[in-house]
Design a protein around this motif. Structure first.
Motif, PDB file in Angstrom:
ATOM      1  N   ALA A 113       0.840  -1.202   0.000  1.00  0.00           N
ATOM      2  CA  ALA A 113       0.000   0.000   0.000  1.00  0.00           C
ATOM      3  C   ALA A 113       0.874   1.251   0.000  1.00  0.00           C
ATOM      4  O   ALA A 113       0.622   2.208  -0.736  1.00  0.00           O
ATOM      5  N   GLY A 114       1.917   1.220   0.825  1.00  0.00           N
ATOM      6  CA  GLY A 114       2.803   2.379   0.909  1.00  0.00           C
ATOM      7  C   GLY A 114       3.516   2.638  -0.406  1.00  0.00           C
ATOM      8  O   GLY A 114       3.591   3.778  -0.886  1.00  0.00           O
ATOM      9  N   VAL A 115       4.021   1.563  -1.008  1.00  0.00           N
ATOM     10  CA  VAL A 115       4.765   1.713  -2.263  1.00  0.00           C
ATOM     11  C   VAL A 115       3.828   2.158  -3.387  1.00  0.00           C
ATOM     12  O   VAL A 115       4.193   2.945  -4.255  1.00  0.00           O
ATOM     13  N   GLU A 116       2.611   1.678  -3.333  1.00  0.00           N
ATOM     14  CA  GLU A 116       1.625   2.034  -4.359  1.00  0.00           C
ATOM     15  C   GLU A 116       1.144   3.481  -4.225  1.00  0.00           C
ATOM     16  O   GLU A 116       0.992   4.196  -5.216  1.00  0.00           O
ATOM     17  N   CYS A 117       0.884   3.898  -3.001  1.00  0.00           N
ATOM     18  CA  CYS A 117       0.146   5.152  -2.796  1.00  0.00           C
ATOM     19  C   CYS A 117       1.030   6.360  -2.487  1.00  0.00           C
ATOM     20  O   CYS A 117       0.552   7.499  -2.565  1.00  0.00           O
ATOM     21  N   ALA A 118       2.284   6.149  -2.100  1.00  0.00           N
ATOM     22  CA  ALA A 118       3.115   7.293  -1.704  1.00  0.00           C
ATOM     23  C   ALA A 118       3.464   8.149  -2.917  1.00  0.00           C
ATOM     24  O   ALA A 118       3.537   7.655  -4.042  1.00  0.00           O
ATOM     25  N   ASP A 119       3.700   9.429  -2.657  1.00  0.00           N
ATOM     26  CA  ASP A 119       4.133  10.306  -3.748  1.00  0.00           C
ATOM     27  C   ASP A 119       5.556   9.993  -4.155  1.00  0.00           C
ATOM     28  O   ASP A 119       5.909  10.056  -5.331  1.00  0.00           O
ATOM     29  N   VAL A 120       6.371   9.681  -3.169  1.00  0.00           N
ATOM     30  CA  VAL A 120       7.761   9.313  -3.445  1.00  0.00           C
ATOM     31  C   VAL A 120       8.090   8.066  -2.638  1.00  0.00           C
ATOM     32  O   VAL A 120       7.679   7.942  -1.482  1.00  0.00           O
ATOM     33  N   VAL A 121       8.812   7.131  -3.272  1.00  0.00           N
ATOM     34  CA  VAL A 121       9.269   5.936  -2.570  1.00  0.00           C
ATOM     35  C   VAL A 121      10.780   6.010  -2.485  1.00  0.00           C
ATOM     36  O   VAL A 121      11.449   6.303  -3.492  1.00  0.00           O
ATOM     37  N   THR A 122      11.313   5.777  -1.307  1.00  0.00           N
ATOM     38  CA  THR A 122      12.773   5.707  -1.227  1.00  0.00           C
ATOM     39  C   THR A 122      13.155   4.391  -0.571  1.00  0.00           C
ATOM     40  O   THR A 122      12.360   3.773   0.136  1.00  0.00           O
ATOM     41  N   THR A 123      14.375   3.984  -0.842  1.00  0.00           N
ATOM     42  CA  THR A 123      14.963   2.903  -0.068  1.00  0.00           C
ATOM     43  C   THR A 123      16.369   3.345   0.305  1.00  0.00           C
ATOM     44  O   THR A 123      16.807   4.418  -0.098  1.00  0.00           O
ATOM     45  N   VAL A 124      17.053   2.527   1.115  1.00  0.00           N
ATOM     46  CA  VAL A 124      18.165   3.075   1.877  1.00  0.00           C
ATOM     47  C   VAL A 124      19.561   2.939   1.241  1.00  0.00           C
ATOM     48  O   VAL A 124      20.557   3.216   1.909  1.00  0.00           O
ATOM     49  N   SER A 125      19.608   2.538  -0.015  1.00  0.00           N
ATOM     50  CA  SER A 125      20.873   2.643  -0.755  1.00  0.00           C
ATOM     51  C   SER A 125      20.576   2.589  -2.250  1.00  0.00           C
ATOM     52  O   SER A 125      19.571   1.998  -2.665  1.00  0.00           O
ATOM     53  N   PRO A 126      21.437   3.181  -3.062  1.00  0.00           N
ATOM     54  CA  PRO A 126      21.209   3.130  -4.518  1.00  0.00           C
ATOM     55  C   PRO A 126      21.242   1.706  -5.061  1.00  0.00           C
ATOM     56  O   PRO A 126      20.418   1.345  -5.916  1.00  0.00           O
ATOM     57  N   THR A 127      22.156   0.871  -4.569  1.00  0.00           N
ATOM     58  CA  THR A 127      22.213  -0.495  -5.105  1.00  0.00           C
ATOM     59  C   THR A 127      20.940  -1.259  -4.777  1.00  0.00           C
ATOM     60  O   THR A 127      20.367  -1.950  -5.625  1.00  0.00           O
ATOM     61  N   TYR A 128      20.433  -1.114  -3.546  1.00  0.00           N
ATOM     62  CA  TYR A 128      19.186  -1.812  -3.181  1.00  0.00           C
ATOM     63  C   TYR A 128      18.019  -1.284  -4.015  1.00  0.00           C
ATOM     64  O   TYR A 128      17.129  -2.044  -4.399  1.00  0.00           O
ATOM     65  N   ALA A 129      18.045   0.014  -4.318  1.00  0.00           N
ATOM     66  CA  ALA A 129      16.973   0.592  -5.136  1.00  0.00           C
ATOM     67  C   ALA A 129      16.930  -0.090  -6.501  1.00  0.00           C
ATOM     68  O   ALA A 129      15.857  -0.282  -7.085  1.00  0.00           O
ATOM     69  N   ALA A 130      18.092  -0.451  -7.024  1.00  0.00           N
ATOM     70  CA  ALA A 130      18.129  -1.171  -8.303  1.00  0.00           C
ATOM     71  C   ALA A 130      17.780  -2.644  -8.097  1.00  0.00           C
ATOM     72  O   ALA A 130      17.015  -3.228  -8.873  1.00  0.00           O
ATOM     73  N   GLU A 131      18.314  -3.246  -7.047  1.00  0.00           N
ATOM     74  CA  GLU A 131      18.083  -4.679  -6.810  1.00  0.00           C
ATOM     75  C   GLU A 131      16.599  -5.005  -6.647  1.00  0.00           C
ATOM     76  O   GLU A 131      16.130  -6.037  -7.149  1.00  0.00           O
ATOM     77  N   ILE A 132      15.866  -4.148  -5.936  1.00  0.00           N
ATOM     78  CA  ILE A 132      14.463  -4.497  -5.631  1.00  0.00           C
ATOM     79  C   ILE A 132      13.547  -4.420  -6.852  1.00  0.00           C
ATOM     80  O   ILE A 132      12.380  -4.766  -6.773  1.00  0.00           O
ATOM     81  N   ARG A 133      14.100  -4.010  -7.975  1.00  0.00           N
ATOM     82  CA  ARG A 133      13.307  -4.080  -9.209  1.00  0.00           C
ATOM     83  C   ARG A 133      13.436  -5.441  -9.875  1.00  0.00           C
ATOM     84  O   ARG A 133      12.897  -5.665 -10.954  1.00  0.00           O
ATOM     85  N   THR A 134      14.175  -6.347  -9.238  1.00  0.00           N
ATOM     86  CA  THR A 134      14.336  -7.693  -9.799  1.00  0.00           C
ATOM     87  C   THR A 134      13.653  -8.699  -8.877  1.00  0.00           C
ATOM     88  O   THR A 134      13.530  -8.449  -7.674  1.00  0.00           O
ATOM     89  N   PRO A 135      13.216  -9.841  -9.451  1.00  0.00           N
ATOM     90  CA  PRO A 135      12.498 -10.819  -8.627  1.00  0.00           C
ATOM     91  C   PRO A 135      13.327 -11.314  -7.433  1.00  0.00           C
ATOM     92  O   PRO A 135      12.772 -11.587  -6.370  1.00  0.00           O
ATOM     93  N   ALA A 136      14.625 -11.411  -7.582  1.00  0.00           N
ATOM     94  CA  ALA A 136      15.439 -11.968  -6.496  1.00  0.00           C
ATOM     95  C   ALA A 136      15.392 -11.103  -5.242  1.00  0.00           C
ATOM     96  O   ALA A 136      15.519 -11.610  -4.131  1.00  0.00           O
ATOM     97  N   PHE A 137      15.220  -9.815  -5.403  1.00  0.00           N
ATOM     98  CA  PHE A 137      15.259  -8.919  -4.239  1.00  0.00           C
ATOM     99  C   PHE A 137      13.923  -8.211  -3.976  1.00  0.00           C
ATOM    100  O   PHE A 137      13.696  -7.702  -2.889  1.00  0.00           O
ATOM    101  N   GLY A 138      13.073  -8.147  -5.002  1.00  0.00           N
ATOM    102  CA  GLY A 138      11.827  -7.381  -4.868  1.00  0.00           C
ATOM    103  C   GLY A 138      10.773  -8.087  -4.035  1.00  0.00           C
ATOM    104  O   GLY A 138       9.835  -7.477  -3.555  1.00  0.00           O
ATOM    105  N   MET A 139      10.922  -9.392  -3.877  1.00  0.00           N
ATOM    106  CA  MET A 139      10.053 -10.198  -3.028  1.00  0.00           C
ATOM    107  C   MET A 139       8.572  -9.976  -3.333  1.00  0.00           C
ATOM    108  O   MET A 139       7.755  -9.803  -2.436  1.00  0.00           O
ATOM    109  N   GLY A 140       8.270  -9.936  -4.619  1.00  0.00           N
ATOM    110  CA  GLY A 140       6.880  -9.810  -5.053  1.00  0.00           C
ATOM    111  C   GLY A 140       6.487  -8.389  -5.430  1.00  0.00           C
ATOM    112  O   GLY A 140       5.505  -8.174  -6.126  1.00  0.00           O
TER     113      GLY A 140
END
Ligand code: ADP
Ligand code: GLC
Length: 487
Positions: free
Chosen positions: A203-230
C-alpha cells in the motif's frame, strides 16, 4: 521551514530492534540544518511512555480501532515526539512486534493500522497549531499512511514511503480490510489489495508520492524478482518515483574519540587505544589475549545476514590463527551453530547472545574485522560504524554494503582507496576466499593501518543524504531548496 512528520515503529534511543531505529532517531537532527523540522510519531510502548513524563496530551480517542487512546506530545532524548498512548495496543512486554514466545502479536494489523491512521489525521490538522506538509512513513508498520492520505480528503498533503527491508511486508488476510477505515474501493490494485489480501508495504509503495529505499544499489536490486520479493513489478511501474538514499550514522553517538562505551578512546591519527579495546572485547567474550586478527559479528543471527556462511567458515578461521567474537541473537539453529563452535574452540570463538548496545560499541572499537556476509542488505549500518571505528569491514557485495565499502582489489590498493573487502556471491566458498584475502592484508601491518585510517576518514555522516531528503520533500510541496532555507 518544511514541516515533516516521520512515522516509525521504533526510534533510537527509546526503542530499537535494528537499523530502522538508528535511522529514525538520527534523521531529525540531521535534517535541521537543511530547513526541515521533523517530528516523529511512535507507538507508546512501555519504554517510550517511560520517557514521556513531561508530555502534553494533545488529542484523545474513545474508539481508536476499538480502544481508548491519546496522543502525547513532548521532547525526550533530544527528539520531538508525538506518542500514541494506547495501552491496549502497545503496553506489552518485550519486543515491539512479538510476544515473549517469539510469535508476532496476532493484532499487529490493528496496532500499526492505528498508528498510520493517527498519522494521517495529524496530517489533516488533528492537533491545533500543527500541520505537517509531508508525512514520511518508514517500513510496513507505517505503510498504510500513504493509503489513508490517498483515499482521504486532503489534496495537498504529501507522503514519502521509505522501505528499509523488502523482506518484511506486513501482509494480512482480506478479512482485516473492513476494519481499516478505508473506503471499499481502496481494496484494489491501486490501493492496499495484495495477492487477495492486504499488503501494508505494498500500500505504501503504491500510494506514496515518493518511494525511497536506503541505498542506490538496493533501489536497483528491488526491481528484480530476487530482491523485490513480489513487489518488483510495482516498483518497476513506479521507477521514476523510486530513489535510493544512503543511510548515514549519528556521528556523535558513534565517535571513537569520545565514546564512553570504549575501554579507551582513540582517533585516526593515534589508534593505540584500539589494542586496549581489543583486550576488553577478548575478555568480554572469554577469548585468549592473542595478537592475531580478531573477527567480529554484531547482528541479528538470521539467513538474511548470512550467518550460516560464517558458521561454515569457523574451522578455517580458527585454523588460520584468527579469533571470532559474535554478538547477536536470532534463529535458534544459527545461534546453536555459533554456540557449538564456541564450545569447540574455547578462547578462540566467543558468543554473547541478546541485545547489548554498549558491547556493540566496544566491539567496533576493538575488533580488527567486522563481518557482514549478508545475502541481501538494504543499507546496513554495522559496516558504517566499523568504518568510523577503524574496524575493517568484510562484506558481501550487495545492497548498501556495495555502496559503502571499497573493496581492496588490485586497482583500489594501487590507488590507495580501499576501505575493506567485498565478496560475491553469498556462498561459503566466496566468503572463505575473502577471509584469506583479509588475512593476507592483515599480515602487512603498515598497509592495514592505512586501510583502517582511510575507513575512519570516509564520510559516513548524514550530510549528503539529509540534503537529498530535504530536496525530495521540497520538490513534493513545490519549494525549491533555497525557498526552504529562507523560510
Ligand atoms: P538490521 O536493521 O537489518 O538489523 P543494520 O545493520 O541496519 O541491520 O542495523 C543493525 C543495528 O542493530 C546496528 O545499530 C547494530 O549495531 C545493532 N545490533 C544488532 N544486533 C545487536 C546486538 N545483539 N546488540 C546490540 N546491537 C545490535
Ligand atoms: C533494515 C535493513 C538494513 C538497514 C536498516 C536501516 O533493517 O535490513 O540494511 O540498514 O533497515 O535502514
Amino acid at each position: 521551514m518544511i514541516e515533516v512528520l516521520s512515522v516509525a515503529s521504533e526510534v533510537y534511543p527509546l526503542i530499537k530492534t535494528g537499523g530502522l531505529a538508528d535511522v529514525a532517531g538520527a534523521l531529525p537532527g540531521a535534517l535541521a540544518e537543511f530547513g526541515v523540522t521533523m517530528r516523529t510519531l511512535v507507538p507508546g510502548y512501555p519504554a517510550v511512555i517511560g520517557k514521556m513524563s513531561g508530555g502534553r496530551e494533545v488529542a484523545r480517542f474513545n474508539d481508536l480501532f476499538g480502544v481508548d487512546a491519546r496522543l502525547l506530545a513532548g521532547r525526550a532524548e533530544g527528539l520531538d515526539l508525538i506518542v500514541l498512548d494506547a495501552p491496549a495496543l502497545y503496553d506489552r512486554p518485550g519486543n515491539p512486534y512479538m510476544g515473549p514466545e517469539g510469535w508476532d502479536w496476532p493484532d499487529n494489523w490493528k496496532r500499526y493500522a492505528a498508528l498510520s491512521w493517527v498519522a494521517s489525521e495529524l496530517g489533516l490538522g488533528l492537533v491545533e497549531g500543527y500541520r505537517p506538509q509531508v508525512i514520511h512513513a518508514h517500513d510496513w508498520q507505517a505503510g498504510l499512511v500513504p493509503a489513508y492520505v490517498k483515499f482521504g480528503p486532503s489534496a495537498t498533503l504529501k507522503t514519502v514511503m521509505t522501505v528499509h527491508n523488502m523482506a518484511f511486508q506486513g501482509t494480512f488476510g482480506a478479512q482485516v480490510f473492513p476494519q481499516l477505515r478505508l473506503p471499499p474501493h481502496a481494496f484494489s490494485m491501486d490501493g492496499v489489495e495484495y495477492y487477495g489480501g492486504v499488503g501494508y508495504l505494498k500500500a505504501g509503495v503504491e500510494c506514496a508520492d515518493v518511494v525511497t529505499t536506503v541505498s542506490p544499489t538496493y533501489a536497483a536490486e528491488i526491481r528484480t524478482p530476487a530482491f523485490g520479493m513480489g513487489l518488483e513489478g510495482l516498483l518497476n511501474s513506479r521507477s521514476a518515483t523510486v530513489h535510493g538514499v544512503l543511510n548515514g550514522i549519528d556521528m556523535d553517538a558513534w565517535n571513537p574519540a569520545t565514546d564512553p562505551a570504549l575501554a579507551q578512546t582513540y582517533t585516526a591519527s593515534s589508534m593505540q587505544g584500539r589494542l586496549v579495546n581489543k583486550r576488553a572485547v577478548q575478555e568480554a567474550f572469554g577469548l585468549d589475549a592473542l595478537d592475531g586478527p580478531l573477527f567480529a559479528v554484531v547482528s541479528r543471527l538470521t539467513w538474511q545476514k548470512g550467518i550460516d556462511l560464517l558458521a561454515a567458515n569457523i574451522d578455517m578461521l580458527v585454523a588460520s590463527g584468527a579469533q571470532l567474537a559474535v554478538l547477536g541473537s536470532g534463529d535458534a539453529e544459527l545461534e546453536n551453530a555459533v554456540r557449538s563452535a564456541a564450545m569447540q574452540y574455547p578462547g578462540k570463538v566467543g558468543l554473547v547472545t541478546g541485545y547489548n548496545e554498549k558491547l556493540s560499541h566496544l566491539i567496533q572499537g576493538g575488533a580488527d574485522v567486522m563481518m557482514v556476509p549478508s545475502r541481501f542488505e538494504p543499507c546496513g549500518l554495522t559496516q558504517l560504524y566499523a568504518l568510523r571505528y577503524g574496524c575493517v569491514p568484510l562484506v558481501c557485495r550487495v545492497g548498501g554494503l556495495n555502496d559503502t565499502v571499497i573493496d581492496a582489489n588490485v586497482a583500489a590498493i594501487q590507488a590507495e582507496v580501499a576501505t575493506g573487502v567485498q565478496f560475491a556471491p553469498p556462498s561459503e566458498a566466496a566468503l572463505a576466499d575473502a577471509i584469506r584475502r583479509v588475512l593476507a592484508l592483515y599480515a602487512d601491518e603498515k598497509s592495514w593501518k592505512k586501510m583502517q585510517r582511510r575507513g575512519m576518514k570516509s564520510d559516513v555522516s548524514w550530510q549528503a543524504s539529509a540534503a537529498r531528503y530535504a530536496e525530495l520533500y521540497a520538490s513534493l510541496i513545490g519549494y525549491t531548496t533555497d525557498d526552504s532555507q529562507d523560510d
